[in-house]
Design a protein around this motif. Structure first.
Motif, short mmCIF file in Angstrom:
data_model
loop_
_atom_site.label_atom_id
_atom_site.label_comp_id
_atom_site.label_asym_id
_atom_site.label_seq_id
_atom_site.Cartn_x
_atom_site.Cartn_y
_atom_site.Cartn_z
N SER A 179 -24.72 -5.76 3.61
CA SER A 179 -25.24 -5.51 2.28
C SER A 179 -25.88 -4.12 2.24
O SER A 179 -26.52 -3.69 3.20
CB SER A 179 -26.27 -6.57 1.90
N ARG A 194 -23.89 -1.05 -4.88
CA ARG A 194 -24.49 -1.93 -3.88
C ARG A 194 -23.53 -3.10 -3.66
O ARG A 194 -23.08 -3.73 -4.62
CB ARG A 194 -25.84 -2.44 -4.38
N GLU A 196 -22.63 -6.82 -1.78
CA GLU A 196 -23.13 -8.04 -1.15
C GLU A 196 -21.97 -9.01 -1.01
O GLU A 196 -21.01 -8.97 -1.79
CB GLU A 196 -24.25 -8.67 -2.00
N PRO A 197 -22.01 -9.89 0.01
CA PRO A 197 -20.94 -10.87 0.16
C PRO A 197 -20.84 -11.77 -1.08
O PRO A 197 -21.85 -12.17 -1.67
CB PRO A 197 -21.37 -11.68 1.39
N ILE A 203 -16.22 -9.80 -2.70
CA ILE A 203 -17.35 -8.87 -2.60
C ILE A 203 -17.99 -8.73 -3.97
O ILE A 203 -17.30 -8.56 -4.98
CB ILE A 203 -16.89 -7.48 -2.10
N GLN A 204 -19.31 -8.81 -4.00
CA GLN A 204 -20.04 -8.54 -5.23
C GLN A 204 -20.33 -7.04 -5.32
O GLN A 204 -20.82 -6.45 -4.36
CB GLN A 204 -21.35 -9.32 -5.26
N ARG A 214 -22.77 -7.28 -13.12
CA ARG A 214 -22.39 -7.47 -11.73
C ARG A 214 -20.93 -7.92 -11.69
O ARG A 214 -20.51 -8.77 -12.47
CB ARG A 214 -23.29 -8.53 -11.10
N GLU A 216 -17.40 -9.11 -9.28
CA GLU A 216 -16.94 -9.71 -8.03
C GLU A 216 -15.45 -9.50 -7.92
O GLU A 216 -14.70 -9.82 -8.86
CB GLU A 216 -17.30 -11.20 -7.97
#
Length: 235
Positions: A179, A194, A196-197, A203-204, A214, A216
């Motif tokens: 991350s 940024r 994140e999983p 992937i986010q 956001r 994904e």
């Protein structure tokens, strides 16, 4: 810098054979130009005894960088003649192959805008110039100069973390994806986001500015080009 200065023939005095090369060169240059050390001190905005003490008493031990540069410009010589590190001791990094040295690394600045907004298409990656970093600092961070690039942030989607016009140092070394801030390519668009999983291997893709949604995406759709390890910008 105003290079006009009153001269006094021979006022710098004779060169002591035991004097170190930088001091001896300063004395010789002053004699050649016919300018006193006191007048040169005034050119630097120092007290009249500043360069006399530097030359005769060794105080300060070496010239400050700005003073050395001003004197080199006045005399029309290289700073190395007045005690600056020679150019051979500087580490320069071209488009791909670095040349190792002790103290500095010149990291390529690429003409790419990593969008922190709607997105931009990647351009020609040939360096336009370089940004200098301390080699010691890079080693402390575990960073290899040959794997680093500097690019500019465009847009506001990563505010307040990154602002439009900030420059970021990107590490392209192969590392496990964690991350954090990364430069990525999605649909041929270069982005700084940024990561994140996500769910089921996705992937986010996150914007720090809450005005942006956001996203994904499947891991296969996201090319992770590098990890952001430093930022710089105007205040």
């Amino acid at each position: 810098m105003n290079s006009r200065i009153e001269t006094q023939q021979g006022s710098a005095g004779p060169v002591d054979p035991a004097m170190d090369p930088a001091r001896a060169r300063l004395v010789a240059l002053a004699a050649e130009r016919g300018v006193s050390l006191a007048a040169l001190s005034g050119l630097l905005g120092r007290n009249a005894a500043y360069l006399q003490q530097f030359v005769r008493k060794g105080s300060p031990r070496k010239l400050e960088e700005n003073d050395r540069r001003a004197l080199a410009e006045f005399f029309g010589v290289e700073e190395a003649e007045l005690g600056a590190p020679s150019r051979e001791t500087v580490l320069t990094v071209g488009a791909g192959a670095p040349v190792r040295a002790a103290d500095w690394a010149d990291i390529p600045r690429l003409p790419l805008g990593a969008s922190a907004g709607p997105g931009t298409v990647a351009l020609d990656p040939a360096p336009v110039d370089r940004l200098r970093f301390s080699g010691r600092w890079l080693r402390q961070q575990g960073l290899e100069p040959a794997m680093l690039s500097v690019i500019e942030v465009e847009g506001d989607s990563m505010e307040p973390t990154l602002r439009d016009g900030d420059e970021i140092l990107v590490d392209r070394s192969a590392r496990p994806l964690l991350s954090g801030l990364h430069v990525i390519r999605v649909d041929d668009v270069l982005l700084v986001k940024r990561l994140e999983p996500g769910s089921a291997g996705a992937i986010q893709i996150i914007s720090d500015n809450p005005a942006y949604p956001r996203l994904e995406r499947p891991r296969a759709d996201v090319a992770v080009l590098g990890r952001v390890v430093w930022k710089g910008g105007r205040v």
